[in-house]
Design an enzyme around this catalytic site. Structure first.
Site, PDB file in Angstrom:
ATOM      1  N   SER A  19       0.810  -1.217   0.000  1.00 25.41           N
ATOM      2  CA  SER A  19       0.000   0.000   0.000  1.00 25.41           C
ATOM      3  C   SER A  19       0.843   1.266   0.000  1.00 25.41           C
ATOM      4  O   SER A  19       0.560   2.218  -0.736  1.00 25.41           O
ATOM      5  CB  SER A  19      -0.930  -0.005   1.218  1.00 25.41           C
ATOM      6  OG  SER A  19      -1.784  -1.128   1.187  1.00 25.41           O
ATOM      7  N   GLY A 297       4.165 -12.197  15.867  1.00 24.81           N
ATOM      8  CA  GLY A 297       4.740 -10.959  15.376  1.00 24.81           C
ATOM      9  C   GLY A 297       5.301 -11.085  13.974  1.00 24.81           C
ATOM     10  O   GLY A 297       5.218 -12.131  13.326  1.00 24.81           O
ATOM     11  N   HIS A 479     -29.737   9.305  18.609  1.00 24.24           N
ATOM     12  CA  HIS A 479     -30.436   8.333  19.447  1.00 24.24           C
ATOM     13  C   HIS A 479     -31.416   7.510  18.614  1.00 24.24           C
ATOM     14  O   HIS A 479     -32.071   8.053  17.720  1.00 24.24           O
ATOM     15  CB  HIS A 479     -31.200   9.084  20.551  1.00 24.24           C
ATOM     16  CG  HIS A 479     -31.948   8.192  21.479  1.00 24.24           C
ATOM     17  ND1 HIS A 479     -31.312   7.478  22.471  1.00 24.24           N
ATOM     18  CD2 HIS A 479     -33.279   7.883  21.555  1.00 24.24           C
ATOM     19  CE1 HIS A 479     -32.221   6.787  23.133  1.00 24.24           C
ATOM     20  NE2 HIS A 479     -33.417   7.014  22.590  1.00 24.24           N
TER      21      HIS A 479
END
Length: 490
Positions: A19, A297, A479
């Site tokens: 990327s 990792g 809400h």
């Protein structure tokens, strides 16, 4: 031996088609720079994220999330049973084929975008050939390179040399397994997860980080017996304790993942009964499973002849750069996972674009352009999701002093679960806002609950802009939502 001769010189050589590399290459080309991008994995443009990371992982998470919601249907009158997904219910192999086809389409989109911007690209292993910074590329597959010679097919293992005025190292990283553990090769890594042809009936995932948490959640949601082996007492130890505790408790008490705490890690792996594995832990416990996944990792991909060009590494064996992504060599830059700062796709993209703005735009407005690595939001696609931006409670107290910190917390069941009588069906929602100073500037936000990833994005903008608790309070709530709790906390 005669010195290598570059067959073509570019303004910008980009090593790595992930990327960050792609973003920087395209931005540089948009300013008129002549750019060559080199990607080692044949026909797999897009790097870790597209091929063995966030994209296929999120697709698998969607499957797991739907599996979790299946046993909610009865509560909403849409089913007469509340059966959970069992092993064998999920068509792993068919879904894998669909997922892989989606990734392949993305590979093609990346290639087309490069072509549309005028970026030349090549598939091969790059290696610095000399102190001038020339790059030798060993092709990793047969390919036509029309920008070099129309109609000619260049062959795998053929070597080509290119020169560049500026070079970017964006090689990323690779998943590791523990080489000192006897039988470690019997397991696979998070990369290998995406190569599994069938769903294991039982699996052990080793590692307490976000990758281990995400993969173990997916396996369990899809019906596999799942063990998560960790060294401490909680998962996600790099995150705020509210996230650590909420996810650890939910995985253990409700999702049904067998989290083995204080495991002493893995001491030995043996093959038994065909392809099954016997795993002996440091604490003496023994597991027998179909599959073992190491999620311990990743390491930086640095074996590209950095010593020849004077590029130095830090004590973690990551490429050392300054705030402008510059290495010890003034003509060589680096970003993304290989530098180990914030290993996230959007971070690499942002750093890559800023670097090209500065190097190739010619605009003085960009002469000091660089990425601010602070207050970067991140999420964990666990079950439920979790998200974080800024400082943890502990980090905030260390930075500002305990007397300067005020914490706002809320824990509740989202309205979605109101129709469910069985508490085991309800996942938690837990929010924490960390504030500092008299003006209560928001320096940390940590959330657990459904849709956390989507919720965090907007609040990330607010925190990046320096929002205070008063700013949160002044925002009229939407809400009924879970997110409204973040602007109504007292």
């Amino acid at each position: 031996m005669a010195p290598l001769q570059a067959i073509r010189k570019y303004d910008y050589l980009v090593i790595g088609g992930g990327s960050g590399g792609v973003a920087s290459a395209r931005r540089a080309a948009s300013y008129g720079a002549k750019v060559l991008l080199i990607e080692s994995k044949f026909n797999k443009m897009g790097g870790t994220c597209v091929n063995v990371g966030c994209v296929p992982k999120k697709v698998m998470w969607y499957a797991g999330d739907l599996a979790e919601k299946r046993h909610h249907l009865k509560s909403y009158g849409l089913s007469t049973t509340d059966d959970k997904v069992k092993y064998g219910d999920f068509d792993w192999s068919t879904f894998k084929d669909k997922r892989d086809a989606y990734v392949k389409r993305l590979n093609g989109i990346y290639e087309r975008n490069l072509k549309n911007e005028g970026v030349d690209y090549i598939y091969g292993f790059a290696h610095f050939a000399n102190s001038n910074g020339d790059v030798e590329v060993t092709l990793t597959g047969d390919q036509e390179l029309s920008f070099l010679e129309e109609g000619k097919e260049f062959k795998k293992d053929e070597k080509l040399v290119f020169a560049g005025s500026k070079t970017l190292i964006a090689t990323g990283g690779y998943a590791i397994n523990p080489p000192n553990v006897e039988g470690h090769e019997l397991g696979t890594t998070s990369d290998g997860f995406f190569e599994l042809q069938k769903q294991p009936k039982s699996v052990a995932v080793v590692g307490a980080g976000y990758i281990g948490v995400e993969l173990s959640g997916i396996f369990k949601a899809l019906g596999s017996e799942t063990h998560l082996v960790i060294r401490g007492d909680t998962v996600l130890r790099s995150f705020d304790e509210s996230i650590q505790n909420s996810i650890t408790d939910y995985y253990t008490d409700k999702l049904g993942v067998n989290i083995i705490k204080q495991s002493g890690s893995v001491s030995k792996v043996e093959k038994i009964d065909g392809d099954r594995k016997k795993i002996t832990l440091g604490n003496g416990q023994v597991l027998e499973v179909d599959e073992l996944i190491w999620t311990m990792g990743r390491k930086s991909l640095i074996n590209i002849g950095l010593d020849k060009v004077g590029v130095t590494l830090n004590d973690k064996q990551q490429v050392d750069v300054d705030q402008f992504q510059q290495t010890a060599n003034p003509n060589i830059f680096s970003l993304g996972d290989v530098i180990g700062k914030v290993e996230l796709t959007p971070v690499a993209i942002a750093a890559g674009r800023r670097l090209s703005n500065r190097l190739f735009s010619g605009d003085k407005a960009f002469e000091n352009d660089h990425l601010d690595y602070s207050n970067v939001p991140s999420v964990i696609f666990s079950h439920p999701e979790a998200g974080s931006i800024g400082l943890s409670c502990k980090e905030a107290k260390e930075k500002y002093g305990e007397d300067q910190i005020k914490i706002y917390k809320s824990k509740f069941n989202a309205m979605y679960y109101a129709m469910m009588e069985d508490d085991s069906l309800k996942s938690p929602t837990s929010y924490k806002v960390v504030c500092a100073g008299e003006d209560e500037k928001v320096v940390g936000l940590h959330i657990v609950g459904d849709s956390s990833a989507e919720i965090l994005q907007g609040f990330g903008v607010a925190i990046k802009m320096g929002a205070t608790k008063k700013d949160f309070d002044s925002c009229v709530a939407i809400h009924p939502t879970s997110a409204e709790e973040l602007v109504t906390m007292k």
